[in-house]
Design an enzyme around this catalytic site. Sequence first.
Site, PDB file in Angstrom:
ATOM      1  N   SER A  81       0.833  -1.200   0.000  1.00  0.00           N
ATOM      2  CA  SER A  81       0.000   0.000   0.000  1.00  0.00           C
ATOM      3  C   SER A  81       0.873   1.258   0.000  1.00  0.00           C
ATOM      4  O   SER A  81       1.661   1.458  -0.919  1.00  0.00           O
ATOM      5  CB  SER A  81      -0.954  -0.017   1.200  1.00  0.00           C
ATOM      6  OG  SER A  81      -1.859   1.064   1.143  1.00  0.00           O
ATOM      7  N   THR A  82       0.750   2.104   1.019  1.00  0.00           N
ATOM      8  CA  THR A  82       1.471   3.370   1.065  1.00  0.00           C
ATOM      9  C   THR A  82       2.982   3.143   0.963  1.00  0.00           C
ATOM     10  O   THR A  82       3.562   2.390   1.731  1.00  0.00           O
ATOM     11  CB  THR A  82       1.171   4.119   2.376  1.00  0.00           C
ATOM     12  OG1 THR A  82      -0.225   4.084   2.625  1.00  0.00           O
ATOM     13  CG2 THR A  82       1.631   5.549   2.296  1.00  0.00           C
TER      14      THR A  82
ATOM     15  N   HIS B 120      -2.670  -0.855  -3.452  1.00  0.00           N
ATOM     16  CA  HIS B 120      -3.798   0.054  -3.262  1.00  0.00           C
ATOM     17  C   HIS B 120      -3.607   1.271  -4.163  1.00  0.00           C
ATOM     18  O   HIS B 120      -2.694   2.078  -3.952  1.00  0.00           O
ATOM     19  CB  HIS B 120      -3.890   0.502  -1.798  1.00  0.00           C
ATOM     20  CG  HIS B 120      -4.215  -0.611  -0.862  1.00  0.00           C
ATOM     21  ND1 HIS B 120      -3.905  -0.563   0.480  1.00  0.00           N
ATOM     22  CD2 HIS B 120      -4.836  -1.806  -1.055  1.00  0.00           C
ATOM     23  CE1 HIS B 120      -4.312  -1.676   1.063  1.00  0.00           C
ATOM     24  NE2 HIS B 120      -4.866  -2.452   0.158  1.00  0.00           N
TER      25      HIS B 120
ATOM     26  N   MET C  68      -0.074   1.481   5.460  1.00  0.00           N
ATOM     27  CA  MET C  68      -0.787   1.812   6.693  1.00  0.00           C
ATOM     28  C   MET C  68      -1.962   0.854   6.883  1.00  0.00           C
ATOM     29  O   MET C  68      -2.577   0.408   5.921  1.00  0.00           O
ATOM     30  CB  MET C  68      -1.285   3.268   6.641  1.00  0.00           C
ATOM     31  CG  MET C  68      -1.973   3.738   7.923  1.00  0.00           C
ATOM     32  SD  MET C  68      -2.401   5.498   7.889  1.00  0.00           S
ATOM     33  CE  MET C  68      -0.802   6.244   8.179  1.00  0.00           C
TER      34      MET C  68
ATOM     35  N   ASP D 126      -4.574  -4.327   6.169  1.00  0.00           N
ATOM     36  CA  ASP D 126      -5.031  -5.125   5.036  1.00  0.00           C
ATOM     37  C   ASP D 126      -3.966  -6.146   4.654  1.00  0.00           C
ATOM     38  O   ASP D 126      -2.788  -5.815   4.516  1.00  0.00           O
ATOM     39  CB  ASP D 126      -5.340  -4.216   3.835  1.00  0.00           C
ATOM     40  CG  ASP D 126      -5.995  -4.986   2.691  1.00  0.00           C
ATOM     41  OD1 ASP D 126      -6.736  -5.945   2.961  1.00  0.00           O
ATOM     42  OD2 ASP D 126      -5.760  -4.622   1.520  1.00  0.00           O
TER      43      ASP D 126
END
Length: 398
Positions: free
Chosen positions: A214-215, A241, A334, A337
């Site tokens: 993700s991030t 993401h 973050m 997930d």
Amino acid sequence: MDDISVMICDDSALMRNLIGRIVDETTGMTVCGKSENGQDLLEKLKNTKPDVILLDIEMPVMNGLQFLKKRKELNIDIPVVILSSVATEGAAITIECLERGASDFITKPGASVTLKIGEVTNEIIEYVASYGGAYATAHGKQIPQPEFFSHQIKLKEAERFVLKKKGDEAAKAASITKSDVVPESWFKPKVKEPVIIKPEREGGKIELIAIGISTGGPNALREVFKSIDPNLKQPILVVQHMPAGFTAEFANSLDNICPLKVTEAKDGEPILEGHIYIAPGSFHMFVDHKPLGNFIRLSQDEPRNGHRPSCDVLFESVAKIYQNHALGVIMTGMGRDGAAEITEMRKQGAWTLGQNKDTCIVYGMPKVAFEMGGIQKQVALAEMANEINTLAKEHLYA
């Protein structure tokens, strides 16, 4: 405790004020300056040292791409997050910004911007906390842990809910916003011993590799895939993401630097060896078993853990179908997930890796997975490609 300082560069005074308000109303962040174009930004950086820059793309005098070029020439290391409406219309420009050194991007709303800015409030807080927080910490600032900012995101979601709803649910949500207790753990890293998991079976030959990220993911994946083994046989499925409209261009940019073929995944296509598939934005991706083989399936079912695509959806299908014949990798991001289902993969006997704390932009997803016992080995970003290459070669299926 220090604040994360933010510089906003946008040619729209309205947008500068709206974004500035979001930052200044978030405890632990502050706006240190505003600029109306890239040239103005360069001048302000001579006297101001922000921890992160929120940068528009389309601006007069010097646009975002031109600023990123000068940033590299001047060896400016302050992280840049692209924030521009042009991103929704020109995914290729946004991906080019990433190639030129931008850390990530957020799509700001187009029409009725004052009504829709709330839609990206969470992303602004998350990205400032992530990229700005990492930079601030590296330069000696004492800032809150990611959980502190995650809590503020939840509070703002509750506030928006109160504005839209009435009745008992609204009253319950409103009570959340009244919490003024700040746990000490939000300002000091929490140390938690991982759960010990005994897999149901020993690790077998690796037939598929699944990655959740993700991030911090766009640049991390570039780092991994540029060094991936060109002779790697196992297919790789990736959930990053990312909003709809960008993953095709992102896959193309990875394909340009990766020795393996990288494409945006398509519903119903067979999973081929030596091929990397990127989940399309706004679609879950999972594996479907058929008599003739395994295929990629896409769905627009409800978001999971607040995300679509969700890493957990992919890992869940891999755990069920491949059991101990897969490699799961969870990287910077973050939240949580992917943590639960990569842990399920480990329970089934799959091999698992997690990115380590020191090299994550946000040590969230891999941290939770590690604490749940789902990670066999934590690996630095610079070593991740080599670790994947080694495991894939040592446990190559017949």
